[in-house]
Enzyme design. Structure first.
Site, PDB file in Angstrom:
ATOM      1  CE1 TYR A   1       1.184  -0.284   3.143  1.00 12.69           C
ATOM      2  CE2 TYR A   1       1.529  -2.348   3.994  1.00 12.69           C
ATOM      3  CZ  TYR A   1       1.324  -0.845   4.118  1.00 12.69           C
ATOM      4  OH  TYR A   1       1.521  -0.653   5.674  1.00 12.69           O
ATOM      5  CB  SER A   2      -2.411  -1.185  -4.583  1.00 10.27           C
ATOM      6  OG  SER A   2      -3.745  -0.921  -3.755  1.00 10.27           O
TER       7      SER A   2
ATOM      8  CB  CYS B   1      -7.195   3.757  -6.173  1.00  7.90           C
ATOM      9  SG  CYS B   1      -6.541   2.921  -5.183  1.00  7.90           S
TER      10      CYS B   1
ATOM     11  CD  GLU C   1      -8.161  -1.725  -3.878  1.00  7.56           C
ATOM     12  OE1 GLU C   1      -8.835  -2.674  -4.375  1.00  7.56           O
ATOM     13  OE2 GLU C   1      -6.986  -1.490  -3.954  1.00  7.56           O
TER      14      GLU C   1
ATOM     15  CE1 TYR D   1      -5.499   5.193   0.830  1.00  9.92           C
ATOM     16  CE2 TYR D   1      -6.110   3.231  -0.623  1.00  9.92           C
ATOM     17  CZ  TYR D   1      -5.375   4.337  -0.454  1.00  9.92           C
ATOM     18  OH  TYR D   1      -4.501   4.763  -1.183  1.00  9.92           O
TER      19      TYR D   1
END
Ligand code: A2P
Length: 404
Positions: free
Chosen positions: A203-204, A362, A402, A404
């Site tokens: 987790y960021s 992101c 980044e 996902y």
């Protein structure tokens, strides 16, 4: 006399088993199926790896970025058995000449080969020149940090489709230093249906380096409850006072420039906003007079679904220029971040024309193509060549993705 026949040492690509969180990203990414795994480790097949480096930047921990110069490649069997990477062995380069003489390679040769290997590996993803030096991998599964939950607040409306949480973790007396843009790993307790420990999930960090609250040794996360996702449900259900096992910190490239004159263009969807909250808080608290500008494109289904919607409204435009894109507001056209970018081409172009601008993406992987196409169109109309500019920005550590 015949020219000497040289048997060159080989460069071998390896994965650090101590840092790897077994997320399978490398195996999914590798175009030649060189990455494989067993119950113990993820490994690289030396017969198949062609050093294309596609797996390097998606790896969330950096464990993929390991290289050895070897006289004989480590076999898959050897790699599967490792608990840690072997040291770089002293290489003897056998140079057979007609006269039969054997020469030993100097340490300099080996060092140069290692340096070259590493240069290639890191070539795709570069940290901003002015970013702080991140600490990474201080804690792992075998030696996790213990954090205590000091807050867990819902960020989305009660009737929103998504349950997104702002979770604050306190590290007490333990040092857990993070920089804006880094991630941490969370280990959900218990085991899966096969009796194996749950995978570590990343987790960021959503807070700046000095913590969610200045002076407190804590950090915050932005976590969305994912269907039957074990770790996200575990985190979203945490109560104040619960203990959590944490690994990391991770990430050495998706970092905030420390240069106050750097401009930061941020594009995100949903929980991809986490690192940008950290960036914004850093500038707001510690770099108030920074001449660099910040601009955010933020996509969500509706305002009620947009994490930090309320607090974001209070951030002045002078600190952060905000563009919201909503995809599911009844009666309004579906709008994505790339649509908002296209609707404000002059603002985007002004950022891109400035050599001090850093771009960060992101969130959902799906937005990558759309955003890239929006950049290309905006550049074309502004007399810029996006492909060339993106390559330069990437090489200079000014383009960061980044997803996902
Ligand atoms: P959509 O309404 O099409 O799902 P989520 O709420 O699932 O976390 O998604 C965050 C936002 O990202 C939503 O508005 C979602 O729109 C949007 N989104 C989904 N796919 C893309 C894409 N390919 N490019 C940009 N935004 C996207």
């Amino acid at each position: 006399m015949n020219a000497p026949a040289t048997i060159a040492p080989k460069k071998q690509h390896l994965i650090d088993p101590e840092i790897c969180i077994r997320c399978n990203t490398c195996e999914e990414t590798c175009p030649v199926d060189a990455v494989t795994h067993d119950d113990n480790n993820y490994v690289v097949d030396p017969e198949k790896c062609n050093f294309c480096l596609d797996c390097i930047s998606p790896c969330p921990t950096g464990s993929i970025d390991n290289w050895r110069i070897v006289a004989r490649a480590y076999s898959l069997k050897e790699q599967f058995s490792w608990g840690e990477l072997p040291f770089q062995e002293q290489i003897e380069i056998q140079t057979s000449v007609e006269s039969g003489g054997d020469l030993e390679a100097s340490d300099d040769d080996a060092a140069r080969l290692i340096a070259e290997a590493h240069l290639g590996a890191g070539g795709k993803s570069v940290a901003p020149a002015s970013a702080g030096k991140p600490k990474i991998n201080l804690f792992n599964r075998g030696r996790p940090a213990a954090a205590t939950v000091s807050g867990n607040f819902r960020l989305t409306d009660p009737d929103a489709d998504n349950d997104v949480r702002h979770v604050i973790l306190d590290f007490g007396g333990a040092a857990f230093p993070v920089l804006e843009g880094q991630s941490i790993g969370i280990i959900a307790p218990g085991a899966d249906k096969d009796g194996k420990p749950h995978k570590i999930r990343l987790y960021s960090v959503a807070s700046p380096r000095e913590g969610e609250k200045s002076g407190a040794n804590n950090l915050s996360l932005t976590v969305k409850r994912e269907g039957d996702g074990v770790c996200s449900n575990y985190i979203c259900d945490l109560k104040k006072g619960d203990q959590v096992q944490v690994t990391g910190p991770f990430g050495a490239t998706f970092l905030m420039p420390d240069d106050p004159s750097a401009n930061i263009l941020m594009i995100c969807t949903g929980t991809g906003s986490a690192p940008f909250r950290g960036f914004t808080e850093r500038r707001r608290r510690n770099m108030k007079d920074a001449p660099g500008r910040m601009m955010l494109y933020f996509g969500a289904r509706r305002p009620e679904e947009l994490p930090y919607f309320g607090p974001l409204q209070k951030v002045p435009d002078g600190l952060l220029r905000k563009h919201f894109a909503y995809s599911r507001v009844p009666g309004e056209p579906k709008t994505y971040v790339q649509d908002r970018m296209r609707a404000t081409p002059d603002e985007v172009a002004a950022f891109l024309k400035n050599a001090k601008t850093h771009v960060y993406l992101c969130g959902l992987k799906g937005m990558e193509t759309g955003v890239d196409e929006a950049f290309a169109d905006i550049c074309r109309n502004a007399g810029l060549d996006w492909a060339a500019l993106r390559a330069v920005m990437r090489a200079q550590g000014r383009y960061h993705v980044e997803t996902y």
